[in-house]
Design a protein around this motif. Structure first.
Motif, PDB file in Angstrom:
ATOM      1  N   ILE A  37     -44.930   0.622 -58.587  1.00  0.00           N
ATOM      2  CA  ILE A  37     -44.449  -0.767 -58.646  1.00  0.00           C
ATOM      3  C   ILE A  37     -43.772  -1.165 -57.338  1.00  0.00           C
ATOM      4  CG2 ILE A  37     -44.317  -0.974 -61.154  1.00  0.00           C
ATOM      5  CD1 ILE A  37     -41.363  -0.125 -60.990  1.00  0.00           C
ATOM      6  N   ASP A  38     -44.312  -0.687 -56.230  1.00  0.00           N
ATOM      7  CA  ASP A  38     -43.701  -0.911 -54.924  1.00  0.00           C
ATOM      8  C   ASP A  38     -44.234  -2.125 -54.173  1.00  0.00           C
ATOM      9  OD1 ASP A  38     -46.101   0.647 -54.828  1.00  0.00           O
ATOM     10  OD2 ASP A  38     -45.697   1.030 -52.711  1.00  0.00           O
ATOM     11  N   THR A  39     -45.347  -2.691 -54.623  1.00  0.00           N
ATOM     12  CA  THR A  39     -45.929  -3.868 -53.965  1.00  0.00           C
ATOM     13  C   THR A  39     -46.365  -4.869 -55.033  1.00  0.00           C
ATOM     14  OG1 THR A  39     -48.219  -3.061 -54.025  1.00  0.00           O
ATOM     15  CG2 THR A  39     -46.875  -2.402 -52.103  1.00  0.00           C
ATOM     16  N   PRO A  40     -46.545  -6.130 -54.658  1.00  0.00           N
ATOM     17  CA  PRO A  40     -47.024  -7.100 -55.643  1.00  0.00           C
ATOM     18  C   PRO A  40     -48.347  -6.679 -56.286  1.00  0.00           C
ATOM     19  CG  PRO A  40     -46.189  -8.248 -53.717  1.00  0.00           C
ATOM     20  CD  PRO A  40     -46.196  -6.783 -53.384  1.00  0.00           C
ATOM     21  N   GLU A  41     -49.255  -6.115 -55.492  1.00  0.00           N
ATOM     22  CA  GLU A  41     -50.552  -5.685 -56.023  1.00  0.00           C
ATOM     23  C   GLU A  41     -50.374  -4.562 -57.044  1.00  0.00           C
ATOM     24  OE1 GLU A  41     -49.825  -5.910 -52.697  1.00  0.00           O
ATOM     25  OE2 GLU A  41     -50.879  -7.796 -52.342  1.00  0.00           O
ATOM     26  N   HIS A  42     -49.494  -3.608 -56.740  1.00  0.00           N
ATOM     27  CA  HIS A  42     -49.254  -2.504 -57.664  1.00  0.00           C
ATOM     28  C   HIS A  42     -48.574  -2.990 -58.942  1.00  0.00           C
ATOM     29  CE1 HIS A  42     -49.512   0.866 -54.411  1.00  0.00           C
ATOM     30  NE2 HIS A  42     -50.707   0.537 -54.902  1.00  0.00           N
ATOM     31  N   VAL A  43     -47.681  -3.954 -58.809  1.00  0.00           N
ATOM     32  CA  VAL A  43     -47.004  -4.514 -59.988  1.00  0.00           C
ATOM     33  C   VAL A  43     -48.037  -5.153 -60.917  1.00  0.00           C
ATOM     34  CG1 VAL A  43     -45.410  -6.309 -60.791  1.00  0.00           C
ATOM     35  CG2 VAL A  43     -44.761  -4.831 -58.874  1.00  0.00           C
ATOM     36  N   ARG A  44     -48.932  -5.955 -60.361  1.00  0.00           N
ATOM     37  CA  ARG A  44     -49.965  -6.604 -61.176  1.00  0.00           C
ATOM     38  C   ARG A  44     -50.858  -5.559 -61.847  1.00  0.00           C
ATOM     39  NH1 ARG A  44     -50.443  -9.454 -56.537  1.00  0.00           N
ATOM     40  NH2 ARG A  44     -49.372 -11.440 -56.528  1.00  0.00           N
ATOM     41  N   ALA A  45     -51.253  -4.544 -61.097  1.00  0.00           N
ATOM     42  CA  ALA A  45     -52.119  -3.494 -61.641  1.00  0.00           C
ATOM     43  C   ALA A  45     -51.394  -2.712 -62.733  1.00  0.00           C
ATOM     44  CB  ALA A  45     -52.577  -2.555 -60.530  1.00  0.00           C
ATOM     45  N   ALA A  46     -50.130  -2.365 -62.492  1.00  0.00           N
ATOM     46  CA  ALA A  46     -49.357  -1.607 -63.484  1.00  0.00           C
ATOM     47  C   ALA A  46     -49.250  -2.389 -64.787  1.00  0.00           C
ATOM     48  CB  ALA A  46     -47.962  -1.288 -62.940  1.00  0.00           C
ATOM     49  N   TRP A  47     -48.995  -3.683 -64.686  1.00  0.00           N
ATOM     50  CA  TRP A  47     -48.873  -4.529 -65.874  1.00  0.00           C
ATOM     51  C   TRP A  47     -50.194  -4.574 -66.634  1.00  0.00           C
ATOM     52  CZ3 TRP A  47     -45.013  -5.855 -68.657  1.00  0.00           C
ATOM     53  CH2 TRP A  47     -45.122  -6.876 -69.598  1.00  0.00           C
ATOM     54  N   SER A  48     -51.266  -4.721 -65.903  1.00  0.00           N
ATOM     55  CA  SER A  48     -52.583  -4.755 -66.528  1.00  0.00           C
ATOM     56  C   SER A  48     -52.880  -3.434 -67.244  1.00  0.00           C
ATOM     57  CB  SER A  48     -53.645  -5.028 -65.460  1.00  0.00           C
ATOM     58  OG  SER A  48     -54.932  -4.954 -66.021  1.00  0.00           O
TER      59      SER A  48
END
Length: 85
Positions: A37-48
């Protein structure tokens, strides 16, 4: 980071793989090094990913709640809009 007392060690993952793949970053599942959850892209992917039933099924309800709360906190920090699933 040390193991997370809120999340149990899973037998189906190797935490070192997560560290190797993503480096020394913040993970929503700190014990197993899952859901960076270190970048916006990772946050979106983690949530998905955590909102897929097959992924969430690998955790108990409290663990899923902890992971989701950490992702939501990271989303706020990175100004990422996510929707409750």
């Amino acid at each position: 980071m040390a193991n997370d007392p809120k999340i149990d060690r899973r037998n189906d993952v190797t935490p070192k793989e997560g560290e190797h793949k993503y480096g020394d970053v913040e993970f929503a599942d700190r014990t197993n090094k899952k859901y960076p959850i270190d970048t916006p892209e990772h946050v979106r992917a983690a949530w998905s990913y955590i909102n897929h039933k097959d992924n969430a099924a690998k955790y108990d309800a409290d663990e899923v709640s902890t992971i989701k709360e950490r992702i939501k906190k990271a989303a706020k920090k990175h100004e990422v809009a996510i929707q409750d699933a």
